[in-house]
Enzyme design. Sequence first.
Site, mmCIF file in Angstrom:
data_model
loop_
_atom_site.group_PDB
_atom_site.id
_atom_site.type_symbol
_atom_site.label_atom_id
_atom_site.label_comp_id
_atom_site.label_asym_id
_atom_site.label_seq_id
_atom_site.Cartn_x
_atom_site.Cartn_y
_atom_site.Cartn_z
ATOM 1 N N TYR A 1 17.179 -14.856 4.821
ATOM 2 C CA TYR A 1 16.606 -16.026 4.146
ATOM 3 C C TYR A 1 15.083 -15.932 4.132
ATOM 4 O O TYR A 1 14.437 -16.083 3.085
ATOM 5 C CB TYR A 1 17.072 -17.285 4.868
ATOM 6 C CG TYR A 1 16.538 -18.582 4.329
ATOM 7 C CD1 TYR A 1 17.098 -19.187 3.205
ATOM 8 C CD2 TYR A 1 15.485 -19.242 4.960
ATOM 9 C CE1 TYR A 1 16.630 -20.394 2.719
ATOM 10 C CE2 TYR A 1 15.007 -20.442 4.479
ATOM 11 C CZ TYR A 1 15.579 -21.017 3.369
ATOM 12 O OH TYR A 1 15.094 -22.220 2.891
ATOM 13 N N SER B 1 10.144 -22.365 1.243
ATOM 14 C CA SER B 1 10.534 -22.850 2.559
ATOM 15 C C SER B 1 9.445 -22.551 3.573
ATOM 16 O O SER B 1 8.651 -21.621 3.401
ATOM 17 C CB SER B 1 11.841 -22.170 2.995
ATOM 18 O OG SER B 1 12.163 -22.466 4.338
#
Length: 344
Positions: free
Chosen positions: A186, A173
Site C-alpha cells: 500500500y 494517504s
Amino acid sequence: MTVSTQTKALLWGLAGIGAWAAVKAGLARHRKMDFRGKTVVITGGSRGLGLEMARILAQEGANLAICARDPAELNDARSELLAYGGSVYTQTCDLTDKDQIEDFIEDVRRELGPVDVLINNAGIILVTPFEHTTEADFRESMDTNFWSAFHTINAVLPHMRPRKAGRIVNVTSFGGKVSVPHLLTYSASKFTFVGYSEGIRPELQKENIYVTTICPGLIRTGSPRNAYFKGQNEKEYAAFKIAGSIPFFTIDSAQCAREIVEACRYGEAERIIGFPAKLGASIQGLAPNLLAEVMGVVARLLPNPGGIEEQRAKGKTSETPLSESVLTTLTDQAAERNNERVKE
C-alpha cells in the site's frame, strides 16, 4: 547577534508571514470554485470516503459520475444521491483496465458534459507481514492505487485543457508520506502516487488546472471489512480495525470528506488530514531516524507471520469476538452509514 538584529530578523519574518497570508487569501478568492452544475467524477464513489464526498457535492448541486466494480453498491449509492437533486450517473468499471477507464470518461462526457472535477479516490488495502508479500501483491497495489489514477487523469485532461479549467484531486494517504509496517504494498503505491500528484501540479497549473494531493491519516469509513489480510489474518484484521476506531487518533469520514471538498474548492496544492498524520509527516521531515525507530517498535508489536500465510482473506471473513467488540463500535457504525455492508 545583537538584540537589535534579532528584533529586525523577527520583524522581517513576521512581515514575510503576513505577506504570504495575504497572497494565499487572494489566491483562494481567485480560485474558489462553485460546484453547482459542475460535472464531478469520483472513482470508488459507491461506498466509504467516496460516498461521503459524493453526498457533500450532491448537496452543493454538482452533477455526479461515480464508478465502482460492484453494481449493487452503485445502485444503492445512486438511490441515495438522487434524493439530493441533480444528476447522478453510475457505471461499473474495473479501474485497472485502461480501456474501461477511457470508456467510462467518454460516457460521462456524453451523459453529463465535459469533466470539471476528477477525484481519484479508489484504492485497495492489503495488510500483511513482509514475509508473505509477493510480486503480484505489489503489482496489484500499483495497478489499483497508482496506474488507475494515472490513466483516469490522462482520460480527463483532453476535456480540461481546451477550456483551460479543471480540478484534479488525488486521495493518497499518510502511508504515502511515511511507510507503515504490514502495509508495504500500500505504502509503495501511495508514495508513487504522492510523487506523481505533486509533480504534475506545476505542469498543469499553467493551464489553470489545479491538482490537489490529499494525505489523510486513519479514517473511520468502515472500509476494513473490504480490505485484504494475509498471515494471521484474524489478528491482523482485529489490530487494523481497532486502530481505525480510536477517537482522536482517527478522523471521522464525513469530516475528512468535507476537508477534501474544501481543498478542492480552493485549488490547494496539498492537505494532510488529521493531527496524527500531520505530526507523523512533520517528524519524518525533521527527525526521520526517530520515526524509523518508532516504526521498528510498531513492527515488533504486530502479529508474526504464519496463519494462512500467502493466502488472503477479506476483513469481513476474519471477524472474531475482539474485532466485533465495543473497541470497534465506531468502525461498525461507519460501515453501516457508508454502504460497506451492501452484500450482506
